[in-house]
Enzyme design. Sequence first.
Site, PDB file in Angstrom:
ATOM      1  N   CYS A 116       0.828  -1.222   0.000  1.00 25.49           N
ATOM      2  CA  CYS A 116       0.000   0.000   0.000  1.00 25.49           C
ATOM      3  C   CYS A 116       0.858   1.267   0.000  1.00 25.49           C
ATOM      4  CB  CYS A 116      -0.937   0.014   1.199  1.00 25.49           C
ATOM      5  SG  CYS A 116      -2.140  -1.315   1.151  1.00 25.49           S
ATOM      6  N   HIS A 256      -3.174   7.352   3.110  1.00 27.71           N
ATOM      7  CA  HIS A 256      -3.624   6.068   2.570  1.00 27.71           C
ATOM      8  C   HIS A 256      -4.977   5.733   3.187  1.00 27.71           C
ATOM      9  CE1 HIS A 256      -3.856   1.997   1.311  1.00 27.71           C
ATOM     10  NE2 HIS A 256      -3.625   1.488   2.513  1.00 27.71           N
ATOM     11  N   ASN A 286     -10.221   0.461  -0.003  1.00 26.74           N
ATOM     12  CA  ASN A 286      -8.754   0.455   0.015  1.00 26.74           C
ATOM     13  C   ASN A 286      -8.266  -0.078  -1.336  1.00 26.74           C
ATOM     14  OD1 ASN A 286      -6.046   0.008   0.366  1.00 26.74           O
ATOM     15  ND2 ASN A 286      -6.238  -1.086   2.312  1.00 26.74           N
TER      16      ASN A 286
HETATM   17  O1  UT7 Z   1      -3.822  -1.203   3.773  1.00 16.80           O
HETATM   18  C1  UT7 Z   1      -2.951  -2.142   4.343  1.00 16.80           C
HETATM   19  C2  UT7 Z   1      -3.000  -2.171   5.805  1.00 16.80           C
HETATM   20  N1  UT7 Z   1      -4.272  -2.652   6.295  1.00 16.80           N
HETATM   21  C3  UT7 Z   1      -4.898  -1.993   7.266  1.00 16.80           C
HETATM   22  O2  UT7 Z   1      -4.430  -0.950   7.671  1.00 16.80           O
HETATM   23  C4  UT7 Z   1      -6.131  -2.616   7.862  1.00 16.80           C
HETATM   24  C5  UT7 Z   1      -6.038  -2.541   9.368  1.00 16.80           C
HETATM   25  N2  UT7 Z   1      -7.107  -3.273  10.078  1.00 16.80           N
HETATM   26  C6  UT7 Z   1      -8.382  -2.814  10.104  1.00 16.80           C
HETATM   27  O3  UT7 Z   1      -8.728  -1.864   9.429  1.00 16.80           O
HETATM   28  C7  UT7 Z   1      -9.359  -3.494  11.025  1.00 16.80           C
HETATM   29  O4  UT7 Z   1      -8.644  -4.310  11.922  1.00 16.80           O
HETATM   30  C8  UT7 Z   1     -10.433  -4.352  10.300  1.00 16.80           C
HETATM   31  C9  UT7 Z   1     -11.393  -3.447   9.566  1.00 16.80           C
HETATM   32  C10 UT7 Z   1      -9.788  -5.332   9.329  1.00 16.80           C
HETATM   33  C11 UT7 Z   1     -11.263  -5.138  11.332  1.00 16.80           C
HETATM   34  O5  UT7 Z   1     -11.821  -4.242  12.296  1.00 16.80           O
HETATM   35  P1  UT7 Z   1     -11.671  -4.514  13.862  1.00 16.80           P
HETATM   36  O6  UT7 Z   1     -12.382  -3.427  14.541  1.00 16.80           O
HETATM   37  O7  UT7 Z   1     -10.207  -4.691  14.148  1.00 16.80           O
HETATM   38  O8  UT7 Z   1     -12.487  -5.824  14.041  1.00 16.80           O
HETATM   39  P2  UT7 Z   1     -12.018  -7.240  14.623  1.00 16.80           P
HETATM   40  O9  UT7 Z   1     -11.209  -7.962  13.597  1.00 16.80           O
HETATM   41  O10 UT7 Z   1     -11.435  -7.068  15.993  1.00 16.80           O
HETATM   42  O11 UT7 Z   1     -13.413  -7.958  14.762  1.00 16.80           O
HETATM   43  C12 UT7 Z   1     -14.420  -7.474  15.667  1.00 16.80           C
HETATM   44  C13 UT7 Z   1     -15.658  -8.329  15.522  1.00 16.80           C
HETATM   45  C14 UT7 Z   1     -15.376  -9.821  15.526  1.00 16.80           C
HETATM   46  O12 UT7 Z   1     -16.457 -10.467  16.179  1.00 16.80           O
HETATM   47  P3  UT7 Z   1     -16.288 -10.973  17.703  1.00 16.80           P
HETATM   48  O13 UT7 Z   1     -15.115 -11.906  17.713  1.00 16.80           O
HETATM   49  O14 UT7 Z   1     -16.055  -9.723  18.516  1.00 16.80           O
HETATM   50  O15 UT7 Z   1     -17.601 -11.633  17.978  1.00 16.80           O
HETATM   51  C15 UT7 Z   1     -15.397 -10.190  14.076  1.00 16.80           C
HETATM   52  O16 UT7 Z   1     -15.755 -11.536  13.851  1.00 16.80           O
HETATM   53  O17 UT7 Z   1     -16.276  -8.046  14.275  1.00 16.80           O
HETATM   54  C16 UT7 Z   1     -16.479  -9.273  13.559  1.00 16.80           C
HETATM   55  N3  UT7 Z   1     -16.348  -8.996  12.129  1.00 16.80           N
HETATM   56  C17 UT7 Z   1     -17.383  -8.645  11.340  1.00 16.80           C
HETATM   57  N4  UT7 Z   1     -18.701  -8.474  11.591  1.00 16.80           N
HETATM   58  C18 UT7 Z   1     -19.486  -8.101  10.575  1.00 16.80           C
HETATM   59  C19 UT7 Z   1     -15.211  -9.020  11.385  1.00 16.80           C
HETATM   60  N5  UT7 Z   1     -15.497  -8.691  10.114  1.00 16.80           N
HETATM   61  C20 UT7 Z   1     -16.839  -8.471  10.060  1.00 16.80           C
HETATM   62  C21 UT7 Z   1     -17.718  -8.086   9.033  1.00 16.80           C
HETATM   63  N6  UT7 Z   1     -19.027  -7.917   9.319  1.00 16.80           N
HETATM   64  N7  UT7 Z   1     -17.301  -7.857   7.768  1.00 16.80           N
END
Ligand code: UT7
Length: 329
Positions: A116, A256, A286
């Site tokens: 990225c 970004h 993204n």
């Molecule tokens: O560009 C290259 C670099 N990449 C980045 O900078 C991305 C960095 N990471 C992020 O932007 C975030 O970590 C994500 C958007 C990928 C995920 O967000 P998060 O707030 O970190 O969520 P999480 O992975 O901690 O998941 C929270 C909850 C989980 O459920 P439980 O375990 O709390 O019950 C996930 O299963 O949200 C759930 N979840 C979803 N729910 C609905 C994960 N994805 C989804 C989804 N829809 N699409």
Amino acid sequence: MSKIKAVITGVGGYVPNYILNNQELSTMMDTNDEWITSRIGIKERRILKEKNKGTSFMAAKAIEDLFSKTGTKPEDIDLVLCGTTTADHIYPSCASMAAEKAGIKNALAFDIQAACSGFIVSLATATSFIESGHYKKILVIGADKMSSITNYTDRTTAPLFGDGAGVVLLEPTTEEVGIIDSLLHTDGVGMKHLHIKAGGSAHPATHETIDKKEHYTYQEGAYVFKHAVTDMSEVSADIMKKNNLSKDDIAWLIPHQANLRIIDAVVQRTGVDYDKVIINIDHFGNTSAATIPLGIWESEKKFKKGDNIILTAFGAGFTWGAIYLKWGY
Ligand code: UT7
């Protein structure tokens, strides 16, 4: 004699027509508009659906857009750099394929792989080539077809990504505008948290790797999120401090676009007013190396000559950094 600097003198962009919105994604996997909007800040993203078309198709379209806006001729270009993770083939480079499609015959063309951060690393590299006098008209592309490496059964990664391409023309100047400074970093600790497991030289593709969907992006989101927040915020503050820039000196911040919450953290750390922040994550998602040049492409008309602009990115590797430039037209 005044020092030769590198200045952006034109911009082009391309996004595919097909819009994949959160409603349609919700029919493909267990997710919903409310979660995606509040946790990431994306409403829709563009997807290149046409068969057998790859990243070089979008890059060439962006170049054609730049040529038609600036009146630049393909034969005048002497270097093409493309920041991308999704070249059409493992080889040749996306840059060489895009150059061929855009009728560019007199240029060296090669790709830069910094995920990225690919566009800012390419822009810093191109700046050195201009300052050294080696090249005079460089196309710097950021382009990615992220849909080609996204698993559309994985709700933790599928909502994040979109496809697109942006390009700038970089030329020499002796005026007090152009690329002033860059700070670029890599830390290989990121590898295990954000990568594609198979299809490279360590694990060439096999039936088994395909069945296990190891040719798609693997990301430990929360870990990557923490690093993106810290590293993009710090490097943006560092480049401002190094160049004696206060928040009020900044006309535009172009970060970004991986997550709106990451952008918010950078805004908070730098103190830059929110209305000076270029945002396209809501409608493009993204697009990896393309997020920043697409931001420049969409906002070009708002920029004034001499505007202080900070670009900042973070991506796989980890790679991250910032560029300080003065807008040239
Ligand atoms: O560009 C290259 C670099 N990449 C980045 O900078 C991305 C960095 N990471 C992020 O932007 C975030 O970590 C994500 C958007 C990928 C995920 O967000 P998060 O707030 O970190 O969520 P999480 O992975 O901690 O998941 C929270 C909850 C989980 O459920 P439980 O375990 O709390 O019950 C996930 O299963 O949200 C759930 N979840 C979803 N729910 C609905 C994960 N994805 C989804 C989804 N829809 N699409």
